[in-house]
Design a protein around this motif. Structure first.
Motif, PDB file in Angstrom:
ATOM      1  N   LEU A  55      10.535  -1.941  -9.301  1.00  0.00           N
ATOM      2  CA  LEU A  55       9.870  -0.648  -9.447  1.00  0.00           C
ATOM      3  C   LEU A  55       8.364  -0.845  -9.329  1.00  0.00           C
ATOM      4  O   LEU A  55       7.801  -1.738  -9.955  1.00  0.00           O
ATOM      5  CB  LEU A  55      10.211  -0.034 -10.808  1.00  0.00           C
ATOM      6  CG  LEU A  55       9.560   1.296 -11.133  1.00  0.00           C
ATOM      7  CD1 LEU A  55      10.048   2.366 -10.164  1.00  0.00           C
ATOM      8  CD2 LEU A  55       9.906   1.708 -12.550  1.00  0.00           C
ATOM      9  N   VAL A  56       7.724  -0.045  -8.509  1.00  0.00           N
ATOM     10  CA  VAL A  56       6.284  -0.146  -8.320  1.00  0.00           C
ATOM     11  C   VAL A  56       5.607   0.853  -9.247  1.00  0.00           C
ATOM     12  O   VAL A  56       5.933   2.037  -9.241  1.00  0.00           O
ATOM     13  CB  VAL A  56       5.894   0.138  -6.851  1.00  0.00           C
ATOM     14  CG1 VAL A  56       4.399   0.090  -6.668  1.00  0.00           C
ATOM     15  CG2 VAL A  56       6.589  -0.838  -5.921  1.00  0.00           C
ATOM     16  N   LYS A  57       4.672   0.353 -10.056  1.00  0.00           N
ATOM     17  CA  LYS A  57       3.951   1.225 -10.988  1.00  0.00           C
ATOM     18  C   LYS A  57       2.486   1.252 -10.602  1.00  0.00           C
ATOM     19  O   LYS A  57       1.938   0.256 -10.128  1.00  0.00           O
ATOM     20  CB  LYS A  57       4.078   0.706 -12.426  1.00  0.00           C
ATOM     21  CG  LYS A  57       5.483   0.778 -12.961  1.00  0.00           C
ATOM     22  CD  LYS A  57       5.504   0.324 -14.404  1.00  0.00           C
ATOM     23  CE  LYS A  57       6.919   0.417 -14.951  1.00  0.00           C
ATOM     24  NZ  LYS A  57       6.956   0.090 -16.380  1.00  0.00           N
ATOM     25  N   ARG A  58       1.857   2.389 -10.810  1.00  0.00           N
ATOM     26  CA  ARG A  58       0.434   2.534 -10.537  1.00  0.00           C
ATOM     27  C   ARG A  58      -0.251   3.149 -11.739  1.00  0.00           C
ATOM     28  O   ARG A  58       0.299   4.023 -12.396  1.00  0.00           O
ATOM     29  CB  ARG A  58       0.204   3.432  -9.324  1.00  0.00           C
ATOM     30  CG  ARG A  58       0.666   2.834  -8.042  1.00  0.00           C
ATOM     31  CD  ARG A  58       0.257   3.714  -6.869  1.00  0.00           C
ATOM     32  NE  ARG A  58       0.703   3.133  -5.639  1.00  0.00           N
ATOM     33  CZ  ARG A  58       1.847   3.406  -5.043  1.00  0.00           C
ATOM     34  NH1 ARG A  58       2.672   4.260  -5.576  1.00  0.00           N
ATOM     35  NH2 ARG A  58       2.170   2.825  -3.918  1.00  0.00           N
ATOM     36  N   MET A  65       0.841  -1.163   0.000  1.00  0.00           N
ATOM     37  CA  MET A  65       0.000   0.000   0.000  1.00  0.00           C
ATOM     38  C   MET A  65       0.890   1.231   0.000  1.00  0.00           C
ATOM     39  O   MET A  65       2.016   1.188   0.495  1.00  0.00           O
ATOM     40  CB  MET A  65      -0.962  -0.049   1.174  1.00  0.00           C
ATOM     41  CG  MET A  65      -0.433   0.467   2.480  1.00  0.00           C
ATOM     42  SD  MET A  65      -1.643   0.511   3.816  1.00  0.00           S
ATOM     43  CE  MET A  65      -1.915  -1.193   4.105  1.00  0.00           C
ATOM     44  N   PRO A  66       0.432   2.343  -0.543  1.00  0.00           N
ATOM     45  CA  PRO A  66       1.246   3.560  -0.570  1.00  0.00           C
ATOM     46  C   PRO A  66       1.564   4.037   0.844  1.00  0.00           C
ATOM     47  O   PRO A  66       0.749   3.895   1.758  1.00  0.00           O
ATOM     48  CB  PRO A  66       0.359   4.572  -1.293  1.00  0.00           C
ATOM     49  CG  PRO A  66      -0.682   3.782  -1.989  1.00  0.00           C
ATOM     50  CD  PRO A  66      -0.849   2.513  -1.217  1.00  0.00           C
ATOM     51  N   SER A  67       2.745   4.618   1.022  1.00  0.00           N
ATOM     52  CA  SER A  67       3.147   5.084   2.355  1.00  0.00           C
ATOM     53  C   SER A  67       2.228   6.192   2.870  1.00  0.00           C
ATOM     54  O   SER A  67       2.114   6.390   4.073  1.00  0.00           O
ATOM     55  CB  SER A  67       4.588   5.570   2.336  1.00  0.00           C
ATOM     56  OG  SER A  67       4.720   6.679   1.472  1.00  0.00           O
ATOM     57  N   SER A  68       1.550   6.888   1.947  1.00  0.00           N
ATOM     58  CA  SER A  68       0.658   7.976   2.364  1.00  0.00           C
ATOM     59  C   SER A  68      -0.568   7.459   3.115  1.00  0.00           C
ATOM     60  O   SER A  68      -1.264   8.238   3.757  1.00  0.00           O
ATOM     61  CB  SER A  68       0.211   8.783   1.147  1.00  0.00           C
ATOM     62  OG  SER A  68      -0.493   7.949   0.241  1.00  0.00           O
ATOM     63  N   THR A  69      -0.836   6.160   3.064  1.00  0.00           N
ATOM     64  CA  THR A  69      -2.004   5.619   3.755  1.00  0.00           C
ATOM     65  C   THR A  69      -1.727   5.273   5.214  1.00  0.00           C
ATOM     66  O   THR A  69      -2.639   4.941   5.945  1.00  0.00           O
ATOM     67  CB  THR A  69      -2.531   4.352   3.049  1.00  0.00           C
ATOM     68  OG1 THR A  69      -1.512   3.361   3.065  1.00  0.00           O
ATOM     69  CG2 THR A  69      -2.962   4.643   1.629  1.00  0.00           C
ATOM     70  N   LEU A  70      -0.471   5.370   5.619  1.00  0.00           N
ATOM     71  CA  LEU A  70      -0.110   4.987   6.983  1.00  0.00           C
ATOM     72  C   LEU A  70       0.814   6.035   7.590  1.00  0.00           C
ATOM     73  O   LEU A  70       1.938   6.210   7.146  1.00  0.00           O
ATOM     74  CB  LEU A  70       0.592   3.621   6.975  1.00  0.00           C
ATOM     75  CG  LEU A  70       0.974   3.022   8.303  1.00  0.00           C
ATOM     76  CD1 LEU A  70      -0.269   2.727   9.136  1.00  0.00           C
ATOM     77  CD2 LEU A  70       1.756   1.749   8.086  1.00  0.00           C
TER      78      LEU A  70
END
Length: 53
Positions: free
Chosen positions: A23-26, A1-6
């Motif tokens: 590499l994580v792509k969204r 999950m994105p770090s912005s969610t925690l």
């Protein structure tokens, strides 16, 4: 999950691990109402995203 969610310290029982590889792509989708104008900032952002696709 994105770090912005925690936030740090919010859930001490959950551990956050930073990924370096792979590499994580969204996928990002931009939506807008038909027949409405965007603010200058939103227009610039929309153009920036369109160029990168």
């Amino acid at each position: 999950m994105p770090s912005s969610t925690l936030n740090d310290g919010e859930r001490p029982h959950i551990r956050k691990i930073t990924l370096k590889d792979p590499l994580v792509k969204r996928k990002v989708t931009l939506l807008r109402h038909k027949n409405t104008s965007l603010s200058p900032a939103a227009q610039a952002f929309f153009k920036l995203i369109q160029k990168s696709v």
